[in-house]
Scaffold this motif. Structure first.
Motif, PDB file in Angstrom:
ATOM      1  N   ARG A  77       0.732  -1.123   0.037  1.00 13.14           N
ATOM      2  CA  ARG A  77      -0.033   0.018  -0.016  1.00 13.14           C
ATOM      3  C   ARG A  77       0.737   1.167   0.016  1.00 13.14           C
ATOM      4  O   ARG A  77       0.246   2.289  -0.344  1.00 13.14           O
ATOM      5  N   ARG A 104       0.252   4.276  -2.868  1.00 13.03           N
ATOM      6  CA  ARG A 104       0.075   5.731  -2.381  1.00 13.03           C
ATOM      7  C   ARG A 104       0.716   6.544  -3.152  1.00 13.03           C
ATOM      8  O   ARG A 104       0.210   7.909  -3.609  1.00 13.03           O
ATOM      9  N   LEU A 163      -1.620   7.022  -6.300  1.00  9.74           N
ATOM     10  CA  LEU A 163      -3.050   6.943  -6.045  1.00  9.74           C
ATOM     11  C   LEU A 163      -3.885   8.023  -7.029  1.00  9.74           C
ATOM     12  O   LEU A 163      -4.932   7.770  -7.374  1.00  9.74           O
ATOM     13  N   GLU A 198      -9.706  -1.867 -10.769  1.00  9.35           N
ATOM     14  CA  GLU A 198      -9.419  -2.439  -9.404  1.00  9.35           C
ATOM     15  C   GLU A 198      -8.115  -2.527  -8.986  1.00  9.35           C
ATOM     16  O   GLU A 198      -6.839  -2.220  -9.638  1.00  9.35           O
ATOM     17  N   TRP A 206      -5.003  -4.099  -6.099  1.00  5.23           N
ATOM     18  CA  TRP A 206      -4.574  -4.933  -5.371  1.00  5.23           C
ATOM     19  C   TRP A 206      -3.195  -4.865  -4.652  1.00  5.23           C
ATOM     20  O   TRP A 206      -2.244  -4.633  -5.681  1.00  5.23           O
ATOM     21  N   CYS A 207      -3.103  -4.921  -3.480  1.00  9.50           N
ATOM     22  CA  CYS A 207      -1.589  -5.050  -2.874  1.00  9.50           C
ATOM     23  C   CYS A 207      -1.119  -6.308  -2.306  1.00  9.50           C
ATOM     24  O   CYS A 207      -1.775  -6.887  -1.446  1.00  9.50           O
ATOM     25  N   HIS A 226      -7.562  -8.570   0.065  1.00 14.54           N
ATOM     26  CA  HIS A 226      -8.571  -7.530   0.180  1.00 14.54           C
ATOM     27  C   HIS A 226      -8.218  -6.866  -1.564  1.00 14.54           C
ATOM     28  O   HIS A 226      -7.140  -6.794  -2.032  1.00 14.54           O
ATOM     29  N   ILE A 251      -9.196  -3.003  -3.519  1.00 15.25           N
ATOM     30  CA  ILE A 251      -9.596  -1.560  -3.539  1.00 15.25           C
ATOM     31  C   ILE A 251     -10.325  -1.222  -4.643  1.00 15.25           C
ATOM     32  O   ILE A 251      -9.733  -1.407  -5.820  1.00 15.25           O
ATOM     33  N   HIS A 252     -11.533  -0.875  -4.821  1.00 14.67           N
ATOM     34  CA  HIS A 252     -12.596  -0.651  -6.013  1.00 14.67           C
ATOM     35  C   HIS A 252     -12.404   0.968  -6.099  1.00 14.67           C
ATOM     36  O   HIS A 252     -12.975   1.484  -5.263  1.00 14.67           O
ATOM     37  N   PHE A 253     -12.245   1.279  -7.551  1.00 13.54           N
ATOM     38  CA  PHE A 253     -12.162   2.465  -7.870  1.00 13.54           C
ATOM     39  C   PHE A 253     -13.585   3.062  -8.395  1.00 13.54           C
ATOM     40  O   PHE A 253     -13.707   3.116  -9.816  1.00 13.54           O
TER      41      PHE A 253
END
Length: 314
Positions: free
Chosen positions: A276, A280, A283, A291, A293-294, A300, A302-304
């Motif tokens: 993550r 950043r 970002l 999408e 993914w880290c 998990h 992260i959806h944009f």
């Protein structure tokens, strides 16, 4: 001696060492000169081999030779000169820490001791003999180097259990995590249709399977790093390993849409980062309706935005 004359000498030296036109051009000559610590006024016999990062190489070129390479040319310096220098053992990568992560800011390069001994003789009566011996030894040196790289190759198990290996360079550690970790959590039953490698662009390439989905790949097009097909959902998941090339931004989103315009499967775009903290940095660039993914938090996503979560858009 002025800088232009020194660069001309370096270009001749690189040609003598067997490099092609691009690895003997002005950029490559300047890179070699600063890796040797040779200024316009210093003799070749004073050459040394400090360890330098890419950004330091560019800074020394600017300071010593007055040539200003912009930050966005850093990838060209690495991929079009430094990688080829390393392949034939003119230089070593990370001699102080061979296991250094690909995204480490400490990634560095150093001229090998064997090459340094030859270069110090450049311009002297001994050079021709030194060069002849060096070139005669080079196949053996390259074979040992290749054998060492083979031992360091990264094992990867694809979603269907197929075992393969990737070269230890570039962003292949992250690609392994994409295939094994992202794939396990989010793409069960998926089929790897394409897998890039830092050394071999087409490590896995299911050309016929892609053609069956209406995708005719332009071999000159910039492929995503990993493509997985989800037969139960009829999705093509296009994944970018963003550790060195950045994420799926608006420009890249458009490129991929064009490259896969004929696909009868829905397209899903995923930017994959090692952490993550790395995400950043990018970002503000990540495209909407994609999408993220880290690898350091693999369960998990992260959806944009958009009305779907991990799905294609019409």
């Amino acid at each position: 001696m002025n800088g232009a004359d020194r660069v001309a000498e370096a270009r001749t030296l690189l040609t003598s060492l067997g490099f092609d036109a691009e690895r003997s051009n002005e950029r490559s000559a300047l890179i070699l000169l600063v890796l040797l610590g040779v200024t316009p006024q210093a003799p070749w016999s004073s050459a040394r081999n400090p360890r330098l990062r890419t950004v330091e190489i560019m800074e020394h070129i600017r300071a010593q030779y007055g040539v200003d390479y912009k930050p966005n040319t850093r990838e060209t310096v690495r991929r079009r000169t430094l990688h080829q220098f390393a392949e034939v053992m003119l230089i070593e990568q990370n001699p102080d820490d061979p296991g250094r992560p690909v995204n480490s800011p400490k990634w560095c390069y150093q001229v090998t001791d064997r090459a340094l001994a030859v270069i110090r003789a450049y311009g002297t009566p001994d050079f021709d003999n030194e060069l002849t011996e060096y070139l005669a030894d080079l196949p053996g040196l390259s074979q040992r180097y290749a054998a060492a790289r083979e031992l360091e190759r990264i094992p990867v198990t694809t979603l269907n259990g197929t075992a393969l290996t990737l070269s230890p360079g570039g962003q292949n550690v992250l690609i392994k995590q994409i295939v094994e970790d992202f794939g396990a959590y989010f793409l069960p039953g998926g089929q790897v249709f394409y897998l890039g490698d830092a050394d071999a662009k087409w490590s896995v390439w299911e050309q016929g399977a892609l053609a069956g989905l209406g995708v005719t790949v332009d071999v000159h097009g910039k492929m995503p790093d990993v493509i997985v097909y989800m037969p139960d959902r009829n999705w093509l998941v296009l994944m970018e390993a963003a550790s060195s090339h950045g994420p799926v931004d608006a420009k890249r989103h458009g490129e991929l849409q064009t490259l896969f315009a004929g696909s009868t499967a829905g397209l899903v775009y995923v930017s994959c980062f090692p952490s993550r903290a790395e995400m950043r940095k990018y970002l503000h660039e990540i495209a909407w309706e994609t999408e993220v993914w880290c690898a350091d938090d693999p369960t998990h996503l992260i959806h944009f935005n958009g009305e779907r979560f991990l799905g294609p858009y019409q």
